[in-house]
Design an enzyme around this catalytic site. Structure first.
Site, PDB file in Angstrom:
ATOM      1  N   ARG A 155      22.183  63.033  67.747  1.00 50.86           N
ATOM      2  CA  ARG A 155      23.556  63.153  67.248  1.00 50.86           C
ATOM      3  C   ARG A 155      24.471  62.390  68.203  1.00 50.86           C
ATOM      4  O   ARG A 155      24.154  62.197  69.375  1.00 50.86           O
ATOM      5  CB  ARG A 155      23.994  64.614  67.192  1.00 50.86           C
ATOM      6  CG  ARG A 155      23.195  65.493  66.246  1.00 50.86           C
ATOM      7  CD  ARG A 155      23.716  66.921  66.282  1.00 50.86           C
ATOM      8  NE  ARG A 155      23.025  67.795  65.345  1.00 50.86           N
ATOM      9  CZ  ARG A 155      21.996  68.561  65.647  1.00 50.86           C
ATOM     10  NH1 ARG A 155      21.533  68.569  66.896  1.00 50.86           N
ATOM     11  NH2 ARG A 155      21.424  69.331  64.740  1.00 50.86           N
ATOM     12  N   LYS A 179      23.537  71.492  68.918  1.00 50.57           N
ATOM     13  CA  LYS A 179      24.471  72.477  68.396  1.00 50.57           C
ATOM     14  C   LYS A 179      24.104  73.870  68.880  1.00 50.57           C
ATOM     15  O   LYS A 179      22.936  74.203  69.017  1.00 50.57           O
ATOM     16  CB  LYS A 179      24.478  72.433  66.861  1.00 50.57           C
ATOM     17  CG  LYS A 179      25.077  71.144  66.301  1.00 50.57           C
ATOM     18  CD  LYS A 179      25.165  71.207  64.784  1.00 50.57           C
ATOM     19  CE  LYS A 179      25.845  69.967  64.232  1.00 50.57           C
ATOM     20  NZ  LYS A 179      25.946  70.001  62.752  1.00 50.57           N
ATOM     21  N   HIS A 248      25.424  58.119  62.937  1.00 53.34           N
ATOM     22  CA  HIS A 248      24.705  59.072  62.083  1.00 53.34           C
ATOM     23  C   HIS A 248      23.717  58.347  61.177  1.00 53.34           C
ATOM     24  O   HIS A 248      22.655  58.888  60.846  1.00 53.34           O
ATOM     25  CB  HIS A 248      25.699  59.870  61.249  1.00 53.34           C
ATOM     26  CG  HIS A 248      25.193  61.215  60.850  1.00 53.34           C
ATOM     27  ND1 HIS A 248      24.797  62.170  61.776  1.00 53.34           N
ATOM     28  CD2 HIS A 248      24.987  61.785  59.635  1.00 53.34           C
ATOM     29  CE1 HIS A 248      24.395  63.257  61.149  1.00 53.34           C
ATOM     30  NE2 HIS A 248      24.494  63.049  59.843  1.00 53.34           N
ATOM     31  N   ARG A 251      20.596  57.889  63.093  1.00 53.05           N
ATOM     32  CA  ARG A 251      19.848  59.158  63.134  1.00 53.05           C
ATOM     33  C   ARG A 251      19.074  59.359  61.827  1.00 53.05           C
ATOM     34  O   ARG A 251      17.896  59.740  61.846  1.00 53.05           O
ATOM     35  CB  ARG A 251      20.840  60.298  63.383  1.00 53.05           C
ATOM     36  CG  ARG A 251      20.255  61.707  63.321  1.00 53.05           C
ATOM     37  CD  ARG A 251      21.350  62.685  63.775  1.00 53.05           C
ATOM     38  NE  ARG A 251      21.114  64.045  63.337  1.00 53.05           N
ATOM     39  CZ  ARG A 251      20.370  64.940  63.994  1.00 53.05           C
ATOM     40  NH1 ARG A 251      19.763  64.578  65.110  1.00 53.05           N
ATOM     41  NH2 ARG A 251      20.238  66.172  63.539  1.00 53.05           N
ATOM     42  N   HIS A 274      17.032  70.815  64.036  1.00 53.01           N
ATOM     43  CA  HIS A 274      17.593  71.546  62.909  1.00 53.01           C
ATOM     44  C   HIS A 274      17.186  73.019  62.887  1.00 53.01           C
ATOM     45  O   HIS A 274      17.241  73.653  61.847  1.00 53.01           O
ATOM     46  CB  HIS A 274      17.149  70.903  61.597  1.00 53.01           C
ATOM     47  CG  HIS A 274      17.965  69.710  61.221  1.00 53.01           C
ATOM     48  ND1 HIS A 274      17.656  68.895  60.159  1.00 53.01           N
ATOM     49  CD2 HIS A 274      19.089  69.182  61.769  1.00 53.01           C
ATOM     50  CE1 HIS A 274      18.540  67.923  60.062  1.00 53.01           C
ATOM     51  NE2 HIS A 274      19.413  68.075  61.027  1.00 53.01           N
ATOM     52  N   TYR A 283      10.096  76.644  58.713  1.00 58.36           N
ATOM     53  CA  TYR A 283       9.197  75.797  59.483  1.00 58.36           C
ATOM     54  C   TYR A 283       8.869  76.438  60.824  1.00 58.36           C
ATOM     55  O   TYR A 283       9.715  77.019  61.477  1.00 58.36           O
ATOM     56  CB  TYR A 283       9.816  74.408  59.703  1.00 58.36           C
ATOM     57  CG  TYR A 283      10.119  73.688  58.421  1.00 58.36           C
ATOM     58  CD1 TYR A 283       9.087  73.210  57.619  1.00 58.36           C
ATOM     59  CD2 TYR A 283      11.430  73.498  58.004  1.00 58.36           C
ATOM     60  CE1 TYR A 283       9.359  72.556  56.436  1.00 58.36           C
ATOM     61  CE2 TYR A 283      11.711  72.841  56.817  1.00 58.36           C
ATOM     62  CZ  TYR A 283      10.670  72.380  56.036  1.00 58.36           C
ATOM     63  OH  TYR A 283      10.948  71.731  54.863  1.00 58.36           O
TER      64      TYR A 283
END
Length: 308
Positions: A155, A179, A248, A251, A274, A283
């Site tokens: 990011r 994040k 982005h 990415r 994520h 996942y």
């Protein structure tokens, strides 16, 4: 104090309390907290215009009217979904505090919109973009930035936040803070590794003021997100890439190319960081060695021997 003034004060206090909880418990960034505030202030303004008492008058009917009003203003489905999600979080907080009996957002869904695939660059376009003419320290820096974006799927904020001690170039590993202040280890491709090493030799030419930052501006301070965005656009035009390029997009290109080559969706999700997104919770977490193996086998610019 009038009843409207007391209601406004009560609504503001509820919002401030909720944002304080988000800042403390979820460690959200200032930028994200401001976005939550803007979304919820739209809800408060709508309730106020209808003369509905806060928060006792917040029910499913009013929430549906609120969603319809957003749609009538031309907001797309993703924006409406985000605003309703912000309101749902606040309502959940109010339920926990006893200010609401139930969450009126639970039965309301945003209108469905078309799913658009993110734009990506081809491998040939990536190669054209990163093969810069290196003639000054900033060109070395920018090449390292471009290579690292594509190498590791970062990011924009993650790249700007990298410190020197986050790098282990001998092992080709980078630790990034994503994040929610979550850290993850990422492999660095051979081309990016070399570009970073070359940049570090040039970095000392600049008047360094932020000694921790990997990427610094020409003034010696940590490079800003706006500066990086501008440099990516600058080089895309100069290198003859005929579409608008953003960090982005690099990415997305990273994720698309690795996934197309490997089919390892779970590994790509881990590499992108994520883990906090609800759609990726099914996942399982993969260990770093497996991620590194998938990366080395699949990434177009990782198939080169590591520098000695």
């Amino acid at each position: 104090m009038s009843s409207n003034a007391r209601q406004d004060q009560s609504a503001k206090k509820s919002l401030d309390d909720y944002l304080a909880v988000l800042a403390t418990e979820r460690r959200l960034s200032t930028h994200t907290l401001k976005a939550y505030r803007r979304d919820i202030e739209k809800l408060i303004a709508f309730m106020d215009q209808r003369g509905v008492m806060l928060w006792q008058g917040l029910n499913s009917h009013n929430v549906r009217l609120f969603a319809a009003s957003l749609n009538s203003k031309g907001l797309n489905s993703n924006s409406i979904k985000r605003i309703l999600s912000s309101g749902r979080g606040l309502a959940k907080h109010l339920v926990s505090k006893g200010a609401l009996k139930n969450n009126p957002f639970d039965d309301v869904r945003a209108p469905k919109g078309e799913k658009r695939l993110p734009k990506t660059l081809s491998v040939d376009q990536i190669v054209s973009l990163v093969e810069l003419t290196l003639d000054d320290p900033l060109s070395y820096r920018d090449k390292a930035i471009l290579e690292l974006f594509y190498s590791s799927g970062l990011r924009l904020s993650e790249l700007c936040g990298i410190d020197l001690n986050d790098l282990d170039l001998s092992e080709s590993i980078l630790r990034v803070t994503g994040k929610g202040s979550k850290q993850r280890d990422l492999p660095i491709g051979a081309q990016a590794n070399k570009a970073i090493r070359d940049w570090l030799l040039q970095r000392n030419v600049l008047p360094i003021k932020d000694f921790d930052a990997l990427f610094i501006s020409k003034l010696g301070t940590r490079i800003s997100t706006r500066n990086v965005q501008a440099r990516v656009q600058y080089w895309a035009k100069r290198q003859g890439v005929e579409i608008s390029v953003s960090p982005h997009m690099l990415r997305h290109s990273f994720a698309s190319h690795v996934l197309e080559s490997s089919g390892e969706l779970r590994a790509v999700q881990e590499l992108l960081g994520h883990s906090n997104i609800s759609t990726t919770q099914i996942y399982t977490h993969l260990d770093f060695q497996h991620l590194a193996q998938v990366y080395d086998d699949a990434h177009p610019r990782a198939k080169t021997k590591k520098p000695k």
